[in-house]
Scaffold this active site. Structure first.
Site, PDB file in Angstrom:
ATOM      1  N   ASP A 101     -18.600  20.106  57.741  1.00  0.00           N
ATOM      2  CA  ASP A 101     -19.624  18.706  56.967  1.00  0.00           C
ATOM      3  C   ASP A 101     -18.127  18.125  57.339  1.00  0.00           C
ATOM      4  OD1 ASP A 101     -20.642  17.675  55.673  1.00  0.00           O
ATOM      5  OD2 ASP A 101     -19.774  17.677  53.822  1.00  0.00           O
ATOM      6  N   THR A 102     -17.265  17.281  56.741  1.00  0.00           N
ATOM      7  CA  THR A 102     -16.603  16.063  57.707  1.00  0.00           C
ATOM      8  C   THR A 102     -15.624  16.573  58.141  1.00  0.00           C
ATOM      9  OG1 THR A 102     -15.494  15.848  55.285  1.00  0.00           O
ATOM     10  CG2 THR A 102     -17.302  14.591  54.879  1.00  0.00           C
ATOM     11  N   GLY A 103     -14.767  17.547  58.056  1.00  0.00           N
ATOM     12  CA  GLY A 103     -14.163  18.144  58.786  1.00  0.00           C
ATOM     13  C   GLY A 103     -12.735  17.955  57.855  1.00  0.00           C
ATOM     14  N   THR A 105     -11.193  19.241  55.476  1.00  0.00           N
ATOM     15  CA  THR A 105     -10.617  19.951  55.095  1.00  0.00           C
ATOM     16  C   THR A 105     -10.393  20.817  55.796  1.00  0.00           C
ATOM     17  OG1 THR A 105     -12.656  20.507  53.025  1.00  0.00           O
ATOM     18  CG2 THR A 105     -11.407  22.482  53.507  1.00  0.00           C
ATOM     19  N   LEU A 106     -10.546  21.497  57.200  1.00  0.00           N
ATOM     20  CA  LEU A 106      -9.907  22.046  58.245  1.00  0.00           C
ATOM     21  C   LEU A 106      -9.516  21.465  59.134  1.00  0.00           C
ATOM     22  CD1 LEU A 106     -13.281  24.035  60.133  1.00  0.00           C
ATOM     23  CD2 LEU A 106     -11.052  24.983  58.830  1.00  0.00           C
ATOM     24  N   LYS A 129     -22.624  20.725  60.324  1.00  0.00           N
ATOM     25  CA  LYS A 129     -23.131  19.789  59.416  1.00  0.00           C
ATOM     26  C   LYS A 129     -22.569  18.549  60.865  1.00  0.00           C
ATOM     27  CE  LYS A 129     -23.093  19.745  55.223  1.00  0.00           C
ATOM     28  NZ  LYS A 129     -23.726  19.123  53.663  1.00  0.00           N
ATOM     29  N   ARG A 163     -23.881  31.162  44.309  1.00  0.00           N
ATOM     30  CA  ARG A 163     -23.224  31.831  45.295  1.00  0.00           C
ATOM     31  C   ARG A 163     -23.686  33.376  45.553  1.00  0.00           C
ATOM     32  NH1 ARG A 163     -18.153  28.928  46.760  1.00  0.00           N
ATOM     33  NH2 ARG A 163     -16.918  27.934  45.518  1.00  0.00           N
TER      34      ARG A 163
HETATM   35  P1  5GP Z   1     -15.346  19.011  54.478  1.00  0.00           P
HETATM   36  O1  5GP Z   1     -14.117  19.230  54.126  1.00  0.00           O
HETATM   37  O2  5GP Z   1     -16.070  19.878  56.254  1.00  0.00           O
HETATM   38  O3  5GP Z   1     -16.719  18.049  54.434  1.00  0.00           O
HETATM   39  O4  5GP Z   1     -16.367  19.719  53.664  1.00  0.00           O
HETATM   40  C1  5GP Z   1     -16.027  21.558  53.873  1.00  0.00           C
HETATM   41  C2  5GP Z   1     -15.904  22.023  52.549  1.00  0.00           C
HETATM   42  O5  5GP Z   1     -17.414  21.286  51.581  1.00  0.00           O
HETATM   43  C3  5GP Z   1     -16.850  23.368  52.486  1.00  0.00           C
HETATM   44  O6  5GP Z   1     -16.199  24.089  52.707  1.00  0.00           O
HETATM   45  C4  5GP Z   1     -18.146  23.981  51.056  1.00  0.00           C
HETATM   46  O7  5GP Z   1     -16.976  23.971  49.831  1.00  0.00           O
HETATM   47  C5  5GP Z   1     -18.141  22.307  51.019  1.00  0.00           C
HETATM   48  N1  5GP Z   1     -19.202  21.897  51.885  1.00  0.00           N
HETATM   49  C6  5GP Z   1     -19.831  21.188  52.433  1.00  0.00           C
HETATM   50  N2  5GP Z   1     -20.905  20.587  52.516  1.00  0.00           N
HETATM   51  C7  5GP Z   1     -21.630  21.852  51.357  1.00  0.00           C
HETATM   52  C8  5GP Z   1     -23.252  22.418  50.911  1.00  0.00           C
HETATM   53  O8  5GP Z   1     -23.915  21.293  52.410  1.00  0.00           O
HETATM   54  N3  5GP Z   1     -23.099  22.517  50.331  1.00  0.00           N
HETATM   55  C9  5GP Z   1     -22.151  23.232  49.792  1.00  0.00           C
HETATM   56  N4  5GP Z   1     -22.510  24.088  48.933  1.00  0.00           N
HETATM   57  N5  5GP Z   1     -21.073  22.815  50.437  1.00  0.00           N
HETATM   58  C10 5GP Z   1     -20.818  22.419  50.780  1.00  0.00           C
END
Ligand code: 5GP
Length: 173
Positions: A101-103, A105-106, A129, A163
């Protein structure tokens, strides 16, 4: 809760794409010492299906990081809740995630694992996304790029629930 979900990706669509990804990854890592690292919790159905689609000798390992404090928005903070219990030094690591999503975490996980000096580090995600990205992180294998929807099912949760839906759907609050 389930009545607020509209289907986005069917079981059949997911199955077909996971087979393709597994075959591609198996080809790319043929003859290499591969550790497939799953990011818990959301990755569990995808991970199980993906590694079984790889006709390859490999090891699995898991990490758990927390990026969402519950609810639907990222907090931007990432905590390591469970670390990998095997060394990836000198080995090929493939991190598998449910959704990018935002990136954030990775990005954090990638830095952490890079410090452990793997022979290579690649990333595979079921869903991406791209429009939501806050930080650039290279994603090597993508199941499905999607629009900016909050999605649930096939491992993805809403406050710990949903889930176990066998497909991916859009949650309408
Ligand atoms: P990021 O750090 O890239 O913003 O988010 C990664 C984590 O956010 C994913 O592993 C997931 O747990 C959560 N996440 C991001 N987008 C979604 C979404 O559309 N639905 C759900 N259920 N979790 C999301």
């Amino acid at each position: 809760m389930r009545d607020r979900v509209t289907p986005l990706l069917s079981e059949a669509q997911i199955r077909a794409r996971v087979q393709e990804l597994g075959a591609q990854i198996a080809k790319d890592y043929a003859g290499k010492d591969l550790v497939v690292v799953g990011l818990l919790n959301g990755v569990f159905p995808f991970f199980a299906d993906l590694v079984r689609a790889m006709d390859l000798e490999l090891e699995v390992g898991f990490m758990q990081v927390a990026s969402y404090g519950g609810g639907m928005e990222s907090t931007g903070e990432v905590h390591i809740l469970k670390d990998l219990d095997k060394s990836i030094q000198g080995r090929h690591a493939l991190v598998v995630e449910d959704i990018v999503d935002t990136g954030l975490t990775l990005f954090k996980v990638r830095n952490l694992l890079t410090d452990r000096e793997p022979a290579s580090l690649k990333i595979c995600t079921l869903l991406d996304k791209p429009s939501r990205r806050k930080i650039e992180v290279p994603v090597d294998y993508v199941g499905f790029p999607i629009e900016d929807h909050f999605v649930v099912g096939y491992g993805l949760d809403l406050d710990g629930k949903l889930r176990n839906l066998p497909y991916v759907g859009i949650y309408h609050p």
